[in-house]
Write a protein that holds these residues in place. Structure first.
Motif, mmCIF file in Angstrom:
data_model
loop_
_atom_site.group_PDB
_atom_site.id
_atom_site.type_symbol
_atom_site.label_atom_id
_atom_site.label_comp_id
_atom_site.label_asym_id
_atom_site.label_seq_id
_atom_site.Cartn_x
_atom_site.Cartn_y
_atom_site.Cartn_z
ATOM 1 N N THR A 1 -1.311 -7.957 -15.958
ATOM 2 C CA THR A 1 -0.103 -7.814 -16.769
ATOM 3 C C THR A 1 0.134 -6.360 -17.162
ATOM 4 O OG1 THR A 1 -1.368 -8.284 -18.774
ATOM 5 C CG2 THR A 1 -0.278 -10.162 -17.701
ATOM 6 N N ASN A 2 -0.612 -5.448 -16.548
ATOM 7 C CA ASN A 2 -0.486 -4.024 -16.860
ATOM 8 C C ASN A 2 0.617 -3.326 -16.083
ATOM 9 O OD1 ASN A 2 -2.656 -4.367 -18.529
ATOM 10 N ND2 ASN A 2 -4.150 -3.591 -17.065
ATOM 11 N N ARG A 3 1.210 -4.009 -15.134
ATOM 12 C CA ARG A 3 2.287 -3.411 -14.347
ATOM 13 C C ARG A 3 3.227 -4.520 -13.910
ATOM 14 N NH1 ARG A 3 -0.475 -1.727 -8.607
ATOM 15 N NH2 ARG A 3 -1.275 -3.780 -8.071
ATOM 16 N N PRO A 4 4.378 -4.168 -13.368
ATOM 17 C CA PRO A 4 5.328 -5.198 -12.962
ATOM 18 C C PRO A 4 4.700 -6.169 -11.946
ATOM 19 C CG PRO A 4 6.390 -3.053 -12.973
ATOM 20 C CD PRO A 4 4.909 -2.820 -13.181
ATOM 21 N N PRO A 5 4.955 -7.465 -12.107
ATOM 22 C CA PRO A 5 4.369 -8.466 -11.205
ATOM 23 C C PRO A 5 4.635 -8.205 -9.727
ATOM 24 C CG PRO A 5 5.349 -9.543 -13.090
ATOM 25 C CD PRO A 5 5.728 -8.084 -13.180
ATOM 26 N N ILE A 6 5.809 -7.670 -9.396
ATOM 27 C CA ILE A 6 6.109 -7.448 -7.983
ATOM 28 C C ILE A 6 5.160 -6.426 -7.366
ATOM 29 C CG2 ILE A 6 7.863 -5.647 -8.253
ATOM 30 C CD1 ILE A 6 7.929 -8.681 -5.814
ATOM 31 N N LEU A 7 4.676 -5.465 -8.148
ATOM 32 C CA LEU A 7 3.710 -4.506 -7.618
ATOM 33 C C LEU A 7 2.389 -5.202 -7.299
ATOM 34 C CD1 LEU A 7 4.343 -1.394 -9.891
ATOM 35 C CD2 LEU A 7 5.232 -1.859 -7.584
ATOM 36 N N ASN A 8 1.984 -6.135 -8.148
ATOM 37 C CA ASN A 8 0.781 -6.927 -7.865
ATOM 38 C C ASN A 8 0.970 -7.739 -6.587
ATOM 39 O OD1 ASN A 8 -0.530 -6.106 -10.252
ATOM 40 N ND2 ASN A 8 0.475 -7.732 -11.413
ATOM 41 N N TRP A 9 2.133 -8.375 -6.475
ATOM 42 C CA TRP A 9 2.395 -9.215 -5.306
ATOM 43 C C TRP A 9 2.383 -8.386 -4.023
ATOM 44 C CZ3 TRP A 9 1.788 -13.804 -3.690
ATOM 45 C CH2 TRP A 9 2.375 -14.205 -2.489
ATOM 46 N N LEU A 10 3.080 -7.266 -4.018
ATOM 47 C CA LEU A 10 3.132 -6.442 -2.806
ATOM 48 C C LEU A 10 1.763 -5.882 -2.446
ATOM 49 C CD1 LEU A 10 6.570 -4.673 -3.318
ATOM 50 C CD2 LEU A 10 5.986 -6.388 -1.564
ATOM 51 N N ALA A 11 0.976 -5.493 -3.427
ATOM 52 C CA ALA A 11 -0.386 -5.020 -3.141
ATOM 53 C C ALA A 11 -1.217 -6.145 -2.527
ATOM 54 C CB ALA A 11 -1.044 -4.501 -4.416
ATOM 55 N N HIS A 12 -1.057 -7.342 -3.037
ATOM 56 C CA HIS A 12 -1.765 -8.511 -2.509
ATOM 57 C C HIS A 12 -1.381 -8.752 -1.041
ATOM 58 C CE1 HIS A 12 -3.463 -12.531 -2.392
ATOM 59 N NE2 HIS A 12 -2.277 -13.084 -2.266
ATOM 60 N N VAL A 13 -0.094 -8.768 -0.768
ATOM 61 C CA VAL A 13 0.373 -9.027 0.605
ATOM 62 C C VAL A 13 -0.054 -7.898 1.545
ATOM 63 C CG1 VAL A 13 2.404 -9.393 2.074
ATOM 64 C CG2 VAL A 13 2.251 -10.509 -0.171
ATOM 65 N N ARG A 14 0.011 -6.663 1.091
ATOM 66 C CA ARG A 14 -0.443 -5.541 1.936
ATOM 67 C C ARG A 14 -1.938 -5.674 2.252
ATOM 68 N NH1 ARG A 14 3.214 -2.242 -1.520
ATOM 69 N NH2 ARG A 14 5.020 -1.819 -0.198
ATOM 70 N N GLY A 15 -2.712 -6.126 1.288
ATOM 71 C CA GLY A 15 -4.140 -6.358 1.528
ATOM 72 C C GLY A 15 -4.368 -7.445 2.551
ATOM 73 N N ILE A 16 -3.568 -8.491 2.501
ATOM 74 C CA ILE A 16 -3.678 -9.565 3.501
ATOM 75 C C ILE A 16 -3.289 -9.036 4.879
ATOM 76 C CG2 ILE A 16 -2.720 -11.791 4.221
ATOM 77 C CD1 ILE A 16 -2.354 -12.382 1.177
ATOM 78 N N VAL A 17 -2.172 -8.318 4.935
ATOM 79 C CA VAL A 17 -1.675 -7.782 6.206
ATOM 80 C C VAL A 17 -2.714 -6.851 6.848
ATOM 81 C CG1 VAL A 17 0.075 -6.244 7.195
ATOM 82 C CG2 VAL A 17 0.760 -8.126 5.695
ATOM 83 N N ALA A 18 -3.497 -6.170 6.043
ATOM 84 C CA ALA A 18 -4.513 -5.263 6.590
ATOM 85 C C ALA A 18 -5.526 -6.015 7.468
ATOM 86 C CB ALA A 18 -5.242 -4.534 5.465
ATOM 87 N N GLY A 19 -5.683 -7.309 7.236
ATOM 88 C CA GLY A 19 -6.602 -8.110 8.051
ATOM 89 C C GLY A 19 -5.932 -8.858 9.185
ATOM 90 N N ALA A 20 -4.679 -8.590 9.425
ATOM 91 C CA ALA A 20 -3.907 -9.298 10.450
ATOM 92 C C ALA A 20 -4.038 -8.665 11.826
ATOM 93 C CB ALA A 20 -2.426 -9.349 10.052
ATOM 94 N N GLN A 21 -3.840 -9.486 12.834
ATOM 95 C CA GLN A 21 -3.767 -9.063 14.228
ATOM 96 C C GLN A 21 -2.623 -9.821 14.877
ATOM 97 O OE1 GLN A 21 -7.551 -9.786 16.120
ATOM 98 N NE2 GLN A 21 -8.643 -9.339 14.216
ATOM 99 N N SER A 22 -2.214 -9.355 16.037
ATOM 100 C CA SER A 22 -1.203 -10.119 16.767
ATOM 101 C C SER A 22 -1.615 -10.268 18.212
ATOM 102 C CB SER A 22 0.167 -9.453 16.679
ATOM 103 O OG SER A 22 0.163 -8.191 17.292
#
Length: 121
Positions: A100-121
């Motif tokens: 709750t220390n920053r806007p929720p969307i920043l938490n969400w985008l950081a979370h998704v970027r972390g997931i994407v870092a483990g992605a392959q195609s």
């Protein structure tokens, strides 16, 4: 805001827009793309999304499932296709503590970027 778009969905879309991320409601999900900053898809725009049903608590409660096209794969995955567009699947990913220390969307985008870092195609 469209009369058909729930306020919580529009709030999520607006929050993404505040960070320069274009998003749109498509069927049961909000779809947007983010650039991969690391991992197997680095320097690519990765399509992702979240179901409308996962956004009902936004911004107080984060979504749990993150949607990706089936062409995006992960070494470890707990997936299904509930609330997904054709050709997409959702991946179970716990965001952990919802800061709750920053806007929720920043938490969400950081979370998704972390997931994407483990992605392959």
């Amino acid at each position: 805001m469209s009369a058909e778009t729930p306020a919580f969905v529009q709030a999520f879309i607006n929050d993404l827009a505040s960070q320069g991320v274009e998003a749109h409601l498509q069927g049961p999900a909000v779809i947007y793309s983010i650039p991969a900053v690391s991992g197997g898809l680095v320097n690519q725009k990765v399509p992702t999304g979240v179901s409308v049903n996962e956004l009902t608590g936004w911004p107080a409660v984060p979504p749990h499932w993150v949607h990706f096209p089936t062409t995006i794969i992960f070494e470890q995955a707990n997936t299904d296709t509930a609330d997904c567009l054709d050709g997409w699947q959702r991946h179970s990913r716990d965001i952990g503590t919802w800061s709750t220390n920053r806007p929720p969307i920043l938490n969400w985008l950081a979370h998704v970027r972390g997931i994407v870092a483990g992605a392959q195609s």
